[in-house]
Design an enzyme around this catalytic site. Structure first.
Site, short mmCIF file in Angstrom:
data_model
loop_
_atom_site.label_atom_id
_atom_site.label_comp_id
_atom_site.label_asym_id
_atom_site.label_seq_id
_atom_site.Cartn_x
_atom_site.Cartn_y
_atom_site.Cartn_z
N ARG A 126 35.28 36.86 -36.81
CA ARG A 126 35.95 37.77 -35.89
C ARG A 126 35.34 37.72 -34.50
NH1 ARG A 126 37.80 42.89 -39.84
NH2 ARG A 126 39.55 41.68 -40.66
N TYR A 164 45.21 36.07 -36.24
CA TYR A 164 44.45 35.67 -37.43
C TYR A 164 43.07 36.35 -37.52
CZ TYR A 164 42.71 31.35 -34.86
OH TYR A 164 42.17 30.44 -34.01
N GLU A 165 42.44 36.21 -38.66
CA GLU A 165 41.20 36.96 -39.00
C GLU A 165 41.42 38.46 -38.92
OE1 GLU A 165 38.95 35.32 -40.32
OE2 GLU A 165 39.58 33.35 -39.64
N GLY A 166 42.58 38.93 -39.30
CA GLY A 166 42.91 40.36 -39.19
C GLY A 166 43.57 40.60 -37.85
N GLN A 223 42.03 45.33 -36.54
CA GLN A 223 40.72 45.51 -35.90
C GLN A 223 40.57 46.94 -35.41
OE1 GLN A 223 38.64 42.94 -36.10
NE2 GLN A 223 40.29 41.69 -36.93
#
Lengths: 596, 596
Positions: free
Chosen positions: B295, B439-441, B446
């Site tokens: 992240r 992406y990555e949440g 977040q």
């Protein structure tokens, strides 16, 4: 998924309910377009857009245009769709009946344009450019040119273009080099290269009527030496049939970020025969007649893409199951809840919705003024309408396209990873919408037009056409029980706008860079005040309808919630741009160029 | 034009000057990385990025990846570039020397990551994913797995992936279906389908080490039943040479909006042999070790793209001649002035610059904390650093990627029509940057992580690691002659942040939807306060240097102007998001789902 159904109920609200008291009076000459006809036209347009134009939108993006042996080919299905478009009379919807058009008011025509832009922005550009060219031709062309060309263009048999930009000059048209040599027969031979010409060539029509900016041999330098010429692709014979190719054609098509089914051409003119439109060296004037119409049209493009982005995002938000609602399970029979239950998804959907409804409301207001400019029986109302159109044209163009692009990206975000994949069709909205912030004068240029021309014009007279109804409305409804809180928000934002206007008037007088430094923030602030005014008015109407016990409870309740969202969430940060505006130019201009 | 030179001077300012007093003490174990070595590494990295990775960035976008007979081919030049990347030791820059890496601190490593992301985001993903996989493996893998795999990955000989997402589950991993059957030899057979797997297959390395989330037969439902497995593409023999294909490979690659040179794969595992990493059913814990690192890395991607977008826009703004300066002709020998003279162009360049410098400053602060978490000699400082990293990880990810995407679009706008054309390479930045918000949440996730987990954690202890230095700095410098005005702005924004925090703590306790409704606005506000704090500190340092009579007058003066721009123009609207936050959830949540 690209999903679309025209928001006809909201369109009718804007046409019939929201702007009744706009001070433009009852317009004349549109008696044919009563409510039944209006509804019928909107419904027919919806069918065409949903059933014919939308299905070729994504395939058109994937296939794109191509150039083969000097001729541009549009993607599969575009020819057939264009044929249907013309057969339905849509090419001439807003064109005077004198030329075979329908003579519909802008108030209706802009709604149909919004639909076309939602369903297939690339497609919309082909008839769109023709429409712009007709405006310039009608206003400045000789009777001979008009009688010959207008009917063919109004029917869609021939299309039109605007050929302005050259490789070394876009915004700064004063530098353009294309030349026109006068001939003995009263025509001209035009020679030069143009770039970024939308619909510059294609296979939808037999002929294309180019409006080309060029210089006469005796032209003074700069923008005061530019003339406008009508240059057809094929030279027509007197009976309207096609003669020789006029050496006016594409040399290449651009590979663009989006809008791939719209052919953006590099054009070459080589001793191409043309005819002067308007007076020598006054081409910019004629071009601006067209540009102003086009600028409002480009604003509508932003709204159109914003609307389909919203609808496509709503579709997915109801369909995609992921996670559980924080306020308790909503879909107990499924493995998860639809993502529309999540506040952050709501935030994105409500933002898009408010942008679209706010833009549509302002657009309807400006469209009424476009009609009133010519069709109001009262000279004062015509004048007021004209001032209002002048003021709002750059706002509509820049604000709507910024918001449309933002909405498209919010839709991508709602789709998450699936939004980044081409197959869902959502990222196309973002790529397509992006150009609208650039062409017909970048949004920065619109902001300069607003603060540099439209504000100071006749001691701020344009601005009064907007400030007056807003301040009157605030005064009249400050203590309204139902919308009092919205009015307080509107008043605060209006105060920020007035203070910003004062700053620009005062500082900009001495130093034009001060006005220019404030321009973009100011345009957005003015646009949001305009939307806020429309939302407060809409909420007032909705409350009244609910009190009356309307059958359409859901519609009016939703309108009030959207208005509240706008005032709660969207207006405050824009209002604070007043602080940026009044901070002045120094932090923007102090950096030496070499320090960048 | 894609133009890039690493901003080494600003990087050194952030490494050496800005965060000296961050309270993390002198870190241990990085003695090898003194100033000379740091400069040498940054300069070498710049050469690699500018001369090797950048030249294949645009061609890579145009060519894209393709899949042939079940094997993914990267674009021309990627294999050779990857070879050089590994030979230079860059694959193991931040990896412990125990595994053959360089053991460089994050404070340095993140700067190099920024460069890679600037020069070639698609390329950066291949080693980037390997880096993430190594983090999880090192923290949770058995010694046997680590000894065997880590050296091969640290050298770049083998690469890594993270296989989480399935067609029906992205954010909601509780629904995942991939299965793992235990075998008698202690290994597992993994079966299932994954989508959106970055670097899932390619031709840069001989083997790929997949980290795969799957369920054991006795797994409880939901996220508490997920385990993590190491599944290689080819089963290695004991000597490290490659054995049989493990039925772990791509079935298709995605067609994406951008990042086209990075292979995003649909993956199939069919009785693919794997080994458990960490404990059964505790896979999410191990995955989150990797996710958190990733992240921050994704945040840096946003910054990286923002930086090259800025530089490319500056290049064009100095080169493109169009119009004349409002304050008098600046380029009398040319046909027009370079567009950098125009305030609205300045606005865009200064905005990008402030975003980049602000993000880099915050990133350097977080990187220091990432180092201090393990390398500070004082337990309290380690604890504080850990809290700070926890708090800031979602902020870095979401804020930097939002700003990077915004910067990329500002660059397109500076280029005008030429920005929309693929050939200039600028629209690629906008398409590439877009994925980092997803992406990555997603950035919405977040924000939820920030308000839902990081804020309430241990009664707000994480937040204190940030609030304390900021309030101390405001207290110490409120009456500073030079930066007093900035401090006033910071104080106001900090006040808005505190009030927003109070709102979330109070309302969110009773109703989690209230916290969720505030999340995205809150994250941005917190991030802007963090940037404001860094800018005020930077301005303080710059003023002191200028008073001392520094040789680098230009650098420090530019730093002050950029800081002023931030406080004048960028902070006020974000500060006003406090009003959106405290307006509560109702206008966001009141609309019935069926009314959308």
């Amino acid at each position: 998924m690209q999903v679309y159904e025209a928001p006809i109920r909201d369109m009718l609200f804007n046409i019939n309910e929201l702007h009744e008291d706009d001070g433009f009076g009852n317009l004349e000459g549109f008696e044919d377009f009563d409510e039944d006809v209006t509804v019928a036209i909107l419904e027919e347009a919806n069918k065409l857009c949903r059933d014919v134009l939308l299905p070729i939108n994504w395939p058109g993006d994937q296939e794109g245009c191509r150039i083969e042996n000097g001729v541009v080919r549009t993607p599969k299905g575009f020819q057939e769709a264009y044929k249907q478009f013309c057969e339905g009379g849509w090419a001439g919807l807003g064109v005077s009946q004198e030329w075979g058009g329908q003579g519909a008011p802008h108030s209706l025509g802009k709604m149909v344009e919004e639909m076309t832009c939602s369903a297939n922005l690339s497609f919309g550009l082909y008839p769109g450019l023709t429409g712009g060219a007709m405006v310039a031709l009608e206003a400045y062309g000789s009777d001979e040119l008009k009688n010959f060309y207008m009917p063919k263009m109004a029917s869609g048999e021939w299309s039109g273009t605007m050929c302005l930009t050259e490789p070394h000059c876009g915004t700064d048209l004063g530098m353009l080099r294309t030349k026109a040599e006068p001939q003995d027969d009263g025509s001209y031979l035009v020679t030069g290269n143009k770039i970024f010409i939308s619909a510059g060539d294609h296979d939808l029509t037999d002929n294309i009527v180019h409006l080309v900016l060029a210089r006469l041999p005796d032209a003074p330098p700069g923008v005061k030496g530019i003339s406008l010429f009508l240059v057809p692709k094929y030279l027509p014979k007197d009976d309207g049939s096609l003669g020789n190719h006029n050496n006016a054609g594409p040399t290449a098509i651009e590979h663009k970020m989006g809008l791939k089914a719209s052919a953006t051409c590099q054009m070459s003119f080589e001793d191409s025969k043309g005819w002067l439109i308007g007076k020598p060296h006054r081409g910019l004037e004629a071009m601006f007649a067209m540009m102003n119409t086009e600028r409002v049209a480009v604003g509508i493009q932003g709204l159109g893409v914003g609307e389909i982005a919203y609808q496509s995002a709503v579709y997915y938000a109801k369909d995609r199951l992921q996670g559980r609602s924080l306020s308790g399970v909503k879909n107990p029979d499924g493995p998860a809840d639809p993502i529309i239950v999540h506040p952050d998804i709501r935030r994105m959907l409500m933002t898009m919705r408010a942008y679209n409804e706010g833009s549509r409301a302002v657009s309807a207001w400006v469209s009424r003024a476009l009609d009133a400019e010519h069709a109001s029986p009262e000279p004062e109302a015509r004048e007021r309408a004209k001032d209002f159109v002048a003021l709002m044209t750059p706002v509509v163009k820049a604000l709507f396209t910024d918001l449309g692009h933002e909405s498209a990206h919010l839709a991508v975000q709602v789709y998450g990873g699936h939004g980044y994949i081409q197959e869902t069709g959502v990222e196309q909205f973002a790529r397509d919408a992006r150009i609208a912030q650039i062409y017909e004068g970048t949004n920065g240029i619109q902001a300069l037009d607003l603060v540099g021309r439209k504000l100071p014009d006749r001691m701020g007279k344009n601005l009064r056409s907007f400030f007056h109804p807003v301040s009157q409305f605030i005064e009249d409804h400050g203590s309204d029980e139902k919308i009092g809180k919205m009015i307080a928000g509107l008043q605060q934002a209006f105060g920020a706008l007035q203070m910003s206007t004062g700053h620009i008037a005062q500082k900009g007088m001495k130093d034009p860079e001060e006005a220019a430094a404030a321009a973009t923030d100011y345009l957005r602030l003015l646009g949001f005040v305009a939307m806020g005014y429309c939302f407060a008015k809409a909420a007032k109407i909705a409350h009244a309808k609910l009190e009356e016990g309307t059958q359409e409870k859901d519609f009016y309740e939703a309108k009030i919630i959207t208005a509240r969202y706008f005032f709660d969430r969207l207006l405050p940060p824009v209002m604070a741009q007043m602080m940026a505006i009044t901070s002045g130019k120094s932090s923007m201009m102090d950096m030496p160029a070499e320090a960048f």
